[in-house]
Design an enzyme around this catalytic site. Structure first.
Site, short mmCIF file in Angstrom:
data_model
loop_
_atom_site.label_atom_id
_atom_site.label_comp_id
_atom_site.label_asym_id
_atom_site.label_seq_id
_atom_site.Cartn_x
_atom_site.Cartn_y
_atom_site.Cartn_z
CE LYS A 161 39.38 33.14 42.08
NZ LYS A 161 38.30 33.40 42.58
CB SER A 169 39.48 36.47 44.87
OG SER A 169 38.39 35.41 44.83
CB SER A 224 35.36 36.69 43.58
OG SER A 224 36.09 36.73 44.94
#
Ligand code: GLN
Length: 467
Positions: free
Chosen positions: A76, A151, A175
């Site tokens: 990420k 997210s 997330s």
């Protein structure tokens, strides 16, 4: 065909049925053919090919290789890799290069894992739909009209689209688990402190943990064992004792969660089916009252907004990333740089956070939320005295259409209700897909007591086999 689990992959490598290079090439092709999903923000083609060839040479010559040789992962865009750009999907960090590699990732690299690229996410990990990104939204591989969750939407989509075997995300309030459930893969958030946060861009430090998304709890377990443990660069990291389950075969459930008016009836039905099946197999399903449920979302959003407004004060245009080009005095330089660099959701959180921390309102909001958090934590500890883990849905709703909730942030906040509990209490939790059910988004969440991470992953693996 590239093997779909770390164990199969390593067997195939050992038997010389495949090579690391052909695995890397497969994923690079997948990345190229799914580029319309907007998953990757940086692809490390050259580095990945070089590392793969070097590993193949070693294997060919019978030289020892690391425990994760052949594992290709994505990361990420909030996890630092030395010498690479990292931007938290924000204009604020455009062009910023990391000076070091996150400890958790370094441990995987030391075992010969290969990073194939960095993936899209919500700006500074704030969001539940991956729509708050400077790179634009990620599309769900199961239905490109829908959000992949957030997210860590890029991470879940990356695994679901078969562009890597594992993806590292971060989980502050769900997330990793929520996008995993929206994309039909597994997502795990460890106990707070189990994995070092050094090199993870901070959102809300008392909640943040690096989490893992993969095809199965077994793969996640392998990666976790290498990443976990104390790190002198993160004072909150710790080595956990081995957890021994004492109340074998008692699983908890919470009526307030299962009867919540906001829970989609189909999702409730799926969770009921899982519980029925477990009962049939001899487990005792025990219900626990949890009257604090309605305080979960306010407590989480007050505390994370407060912590994030403090964490994000470091982005002043001087030390990192974006600087305004306007010729203004120093005070306006800070203002302009921040106004231009941050997106609207991040600004909303900074404003809310500054308010709840302000001298006149601290006791009424942040201070009170801290007390409620303690009550939530204690309530969870009491439940775990009488059961080994709790079972509940991951999200009360299915992945919505891209753009559908842009104007309604509060409804998006409310959809985090079942995932933020684990972060408020600091306990481990995993989301696993229920492949035999009719919806591709069917999933279930398991929450265990603090430190029970390994046990929880083995239980999740068992459960996955039944569905
Ligand atoms: N959706 C939650 C939020 O926006 C959780 C985000 C996260 O876990 N990083 O805060």
């Amino acid at each position: 065909m590239t093997p779909g689990s770390i164990a199969d992959l390593q067997k195939a490598l050992l038997a010389k049925k495949t090579s690391v290079l052909s695995i890397v090439k497969h994923y690079l092709e997948q990345i190229a053919s799914t580029s319309d999903l907007n998953i990757y923000v940086r692809v490390f083609e050259k580095e990945a090919i070089e590392k793969a060839s070097a590993l193949d040479d070693k294997i060919q010559n019978g030289e020892p290789v690391g425990k994760l040789a052949g594992l290709v992962l994505s990361v990420k865009d909030v996890i630092c890799i030395e010498g690479q750009e990292v931007s938290a999907a924000s204009k604020m960090l455009e062009g910023f290069q990391s000076l070091f590699t996150a400890t958790a990732l370094q441990r995987l690299l030391d075992e010969d894992a290969i990073v194939i690229g960095m993936v899209n996410c919500d700006e500074f990990a704030m969001g539940s739909a991956n729509e708050n990104s400077v790179f634009g939204p990620v599309k769900n591989p199961l239905d490109p009209e829908r959000i992949p969750g957030g997210s860590s939407g890029g991470s879940a989509a990356a695994v679901a689209a078969d562009t890597c075997l594992i993806s590292l995300g971060s989980d502050t309030g769900g997330s990793v688990r929520q996008p995993a459930s929206f994309c039909g893969v597994s997502g795990f958030k460890p106990s707070y402190g189990r994995i070092s946060r050094y090199g993870l861009i901070a959102y809300a430090s008392s909640f943040d943990q690096i989490g893992v998304i993969g095809n199965s709890p077994d793969d996640i377990y392998k990666v976790l064992q290498i990443m976990e443990g104390e790190d002198e660069m993160d004072a909150t990291s710790t080595a956990f004792m081995n957890y021994t389950p004492s109340k074998e075969k008692i699983i908890g459930w919470i009526p307030e969660i299962m009867n919540h008016p906001g829970l989609d009836p189909d999702i409730k039905n799926e969770s009921d089916l899982v519980m029925e099946k477990l009962k049939d197999e001899g487990y005792e399903l025990k219900s626990f009252d949890f009257p604090l449920l309605d305080y979960i979302i306010p407590t989480y959003y007050i505390m994370t907004a407060g912590e994030s407004s403090s964490n994000l004060s470091r982005y002043d245009g001087v030390r990192y990333g974006h600087q305004t080009k306007e010729n203004v005095n120093l005070e306006n330089f800070y203002r302009k740089s921040r106004a231009e660099g941050f997106g609207s959701e991040v600004k909303r959180r900074i404003m809310m956070g500054t308010f709840v921390l302000s001298a006149g309102f601290y006791d009424q909001y942040f201070g009170k939320a801290q007390k409620v958090r303690r009550m939530i934590k204690e309530a969870m500890e009491n439940i775990f005295m009488e059961c080994d883990y709790i079972i509940c849905p991951v999200s009360p709703v299915r992945p919505w259409k891209i753009g559908e909730k842009i104007e309604d942030p509060v409804s998006v906040y409310l959809s985090d209700i079942y995932t933020v509990i684990a972060n408020l209490a600091g306990v481990p939790a995993i989301s696993i897909p229920l492949k035999s059910m009719s919806s591709p988004y069917a999933s279930i969440q398991l929450l265990g007591p603090k430190g029970s991470d390994h046990y929880l992953l083995t239980q999740a693996s068992e459960l996955l086999k039944k569905f």
